[in-house]
Scaffold this active site. Structure first.
Site, short mmCIF file in Angstrom:
data_model
loop_
_atom_site.label_atom_id
_atom_site.label_comp_id
_atom_site.label_asym_id
_atom_site.label_seq_id
_atom_site.Cartn_x
_atom_site.Cartn_y
_atom_site.Cartn_z
N TYR A 29 0.86 -1.20 0.00
CA TYR A 29 0.00 0.00 0.00
C TYR A 29 0.89 1.25 0.00
O TYR A 29 0.73 2.15 -0.82
CB TYR A 29 -0.91 0.00 1.22
CG TYR A 29 -1.62 1.31 1.49
CD1 TYR A 29 -1.08 2.25 2.36
CD2 TYR A 29 -2.82 1.61 0.87
CE1 TYR A 29 -1.71 3.47 2.60
CE2 TYR A 29 -3.47 2.83 1.10
CZ TYR A 29 -2.90 3.74 1.97
OH TYR A 29 -3.52 4.96 2.20
N1 LIG Z 1 -9.59 7.36 5.78
C1 LIG Z 1 -8.42 7.83 6.18
O1 LIG Z 1 -8.21 8.11 7.38
C2 LIG Z 1 -7.31 8.01 5.20
C3 LIG Z 1 -7.56 7.99 3.83
N2 LIG Z 1 -6.53 8.19 2.95
C4 LIG Z 1 -6.78 8.22 1.51
O2 LIG Z 1 -7.92 9.05 1.26
C5 LIG Z 1 -8.71 8.49 0.20
C6 LIG Z 1 -10.14 8.27 0.68
O3 LIG Z 1 -10.11 7.47 1.85
P1 LIG Z 1 -11.41 6.64 2.33
O4 LIG Z 1 -12.64 7.42 2.02
O5 LIG Z 1 -11.16 6.16 3.69
O6 LIG Z 1 -11.32 5.42 1.28
P2 LIG Z 1 -12.14 4.03 1.23
O7 LIG Z 1 -11.27 2.93 1.72
O8 LIG Z 1 -13.45 4.23 1.83
O9 LIG Z 1 -12.20 3.79 -0.38
C7 LIG Z 1 -12.65 4.70 -1.26
C8 LIG Z 1 -13.31 4.06 -2.44
O10 LIG Z 1 -12.34 3.48 -3.32
C9 LIG Z 1 -13.06 2.53 -4.10
N3 LIG Z 1 -12.15 1.52 -4.62
C10 LIG Z 1 -11.28 0.75 -3.95
N4 LIG Z 1 -10.63 -0.08 -4.78
C11 LIG Z 1 -11.12 0.15 -6.02
C12 LIG Z 1 -10.87 -0.40 -7.32
N5 LIG Z 1 -9.99 -1.39 -7.49
N6 LIG Z 1 -11.57 0.07 -8.37
C13 LIG Z 1 -12.47 1.06 -8.21
N7 LIG Z 1 -12.76 1.64 -7.02
C14 LIG Z 1 -12.09 1.19 -5.93
C15 LIG Z 1 -14.05 1.88 -3.15
O11 LIG Z 1 -15.19 1.62 -3.92
P3 LIG Z 1 -16.36 0.64 -3.42
O12 LIG Z 1 -16.55 1.01 -2.03
O13 LIG Z 1 -17.48 1.02 -4.28
O14 LIG Z 1 -15.87 -0.76 -3.58
C16 LIG Z 1 -14.27 2.94 -2.07
O15 LIG Z 1 -15.54 3.45 -2.03
C17 LIG Z 1 -8.01 7.20 -0.24
O16 LIG Z 1 -7.19 7.45 -1.34
C18 LIG Z 1 -7.15 6.85 0.98
O17 LIG Z 1 -6.01 6.08 0.67
C19 LIG Z 1 -5.24 8.39 3.37
C20 LIG Z 1 -4.95 8.42 4.72
C21 LIG Z 1 -5.98 8.29 5.73
N1 LIG Z 2 -8.36 3.44 1.15
C1 LIG Z 2 -8.08 3.74 2.43
N2 LIG Z 2 -6.86 4.15 2.77
C2 LIG Z 2 -6.61 4.43 4.08
C3 LIG Z 2 -7.60 4.30 5.07
C4 LIG Z 2 -8.90 3.87 4.64
O1 LIG Z 2 -9.83 3.72 5.45
N3 LIG Z 2 -9.09 3.60 3.33
N4 LIG Z 2 -7.35 4.59 6.38
C5 LIG Z 2 -6.14 4.95 6.76
C6 LIG Z 2 -5.94 5.20 8.24
O2 LIG Z 2 -6.71 6.25 8.68
C7 LIG Z 2 -4.61 5.53 8.72
O3 LIG Z 2 -4.22 6.73 8.17
C8 LIG Z 2 -4.69 5.74 10.23
O4 LIG Z 2 -5.20 4.62 10.80
C9 LIG Z 2 -5.02 5.08 5.81
N5 LIG Z 2 -5.38 4.83 4.45
#
Ligand SMILES: NC(=O)C1=CN([C@@H]2O[C@H](COP(=O)(O)OP(=O)(O)OC[C@H]3O[C@@H](n4cnc5c(N)ncnc54)[C@H](OP(=O)(O)O)[C@@H]3O)[C@@H](O)[C@H]2O)C=CC1
Ligand SMILES: Nc1nc2c(c(=O)[nH]1)N=C([C@H](O)[C@@H](O)CO)CN2
Length: 236
Positions: free
Chosen positions: A148
């Site tokens: 990742y």
């Molecule tokens: N949440 C957090 O605290 C953090 C988030 N991030 C980054 O921020 C962004 C948003 O995070 P968050 O909302 O938590 O993300 P999620 O894990 O909720 O994923 C976002 C969406 O990505 C879609 N997805 C995943 N894999 C695929 C694929 N192969 N093809 C098409 N769609 C795909 C999923 O679609 P479906 O659900 O429809 O399958 C999901 O709805 C991400 O890039 C994440 O890495 C970074 C650090 C911390």
């Molecule tokens: N696709 C995602 N990426 C990440 C997620 C997630 O929920 N979906 N969550 C994190 C975490 O918040 C991490 O930053 C702290 O636990 C990171 N990336």
């Protein structure tokens, strides 16, 4: 962020951060297109607000190219692309190569191919932006999720390469996020541990991502930059 006629594409906006940012852009009168992999309540909410929702699975080249073709059937211009789709997978014994390939596909190949094929659509809009949603963990590496982390680091490199390639007409930037939103299954111990690592000591929620997106979309002089939004995580 004021609305433009050309739509903004947000990938993976069926839930959580992407869904929130899509709603906030619609609040500003900005036309929105999203990609979604699984039908979720959020997708229908956005459709009811006038957004275009296109299905997409970015785990293969064929899936990515099929999405690009479908997108071009619906619009010939884009104000911006926000690469938000992501899977937060942990490799376990026996599935390492599969997880690595999935991480590279969704975090690197999808933005790479979408940026290359959608450049003409962005060039029909002034201003025009590409924003890569990355992760602050690339700053230090991840023992638990090396695939990742490496794929997000690769996304950070694409930010610089495309910024150089597309300037001055298209600005390309990224967001290096740390904890934004916990997942439902995160237990109290895990939440306490994450918060203890975050000097700002809060689970900020998706609005801080929207704030950062707005800054990048509104600023005409920033490109090739990955903005850190991590609650001071690097200070620990
Ligand atoms: N949440 C957090 O605290 C953090 C988030 N991030 C980054 O921020 C962004 C948003 O995070 P968050 O909302 O938590 O993300 P999620 O894990 O909720 O994923 C976002 C969406 O990505 C879609 N997805 C995943 N894999 C695929 C694929 N192969 N093809 C098409 N769609 C795909 C999923 O679609 P479906 O659900 O429809 O399958 C999901 O709805 C991400 O890039 C994440 O890495 C970074 C650090 C911390
Ligand atoms: N696709 C995602 N990426 C990440 C997620 C997630 O929920 N979906 N969550 C994190 C975490 O918040 C991490 O930053 C702290 O636990 C990171 N990336």
């Amino acid at each position: 962020m004021s609305g433009s006629a050309a739509p903004i594409l947000i990938t993976g906006a069926s839930q959580r951060v992407g869904l929130h940012c899509a709603h906030r852009l619609l609040d500003q009168g900005q036309p929105v297109i999203i990609s979604y992999r699984r039908e979720r309540e959020g997708v229908q909410q956005l459709r009811e607000r006038g957004a275009l929702a296109l299905p997409a699975d970015f785990s293969s080249e064929a899936g990515i190219l099929a999405f690009i073709d479908e997108l071009k059937r619906h619009t010939d211009s884009l104000r911006a692309i926000v690469h938000n789709a992501s899977d937060w997978l942990t490799e376990t014994p026996g599935n390492e190569a599969q997880v690595f390939q999935q991480m590279v596909a969704v975090h690197m190949l999808a933005p790479y191919l979408i940026n290359l094929h959608c450049e003409p659509l962005l060039r029909r809009s002034t201003p025009a932006d590409i924003i890569h949603i990355s992760d602050d963990v690339t700053r230090k590496g991840s023992a638990k999720r090396p695939a990742y982390c490496a794929s997000k680091a690769g996304l950070d490199s694409l930010t610089q390469s495309f910024a150089a390639r597309f300037a001055p007409g298209i600005q390309v930037n990224g967001l290096a996020l740390a904890l934004i939103l916990f997942n439902e299954g995160d237990d109290a111990a895990y939440r306490a541990k994450r918060l203890a690592e975050t000097p700002m000591d809060i689970e900020p929620g998706a609005e801080v991502v929207y704030h950062s997106l707005s800054y990048l979309l509104d600023n005409p002089y920033v490109t090739g930059t990955t903005l850190t939004v991590n609650g001071g995580r690097h200070l620990v």
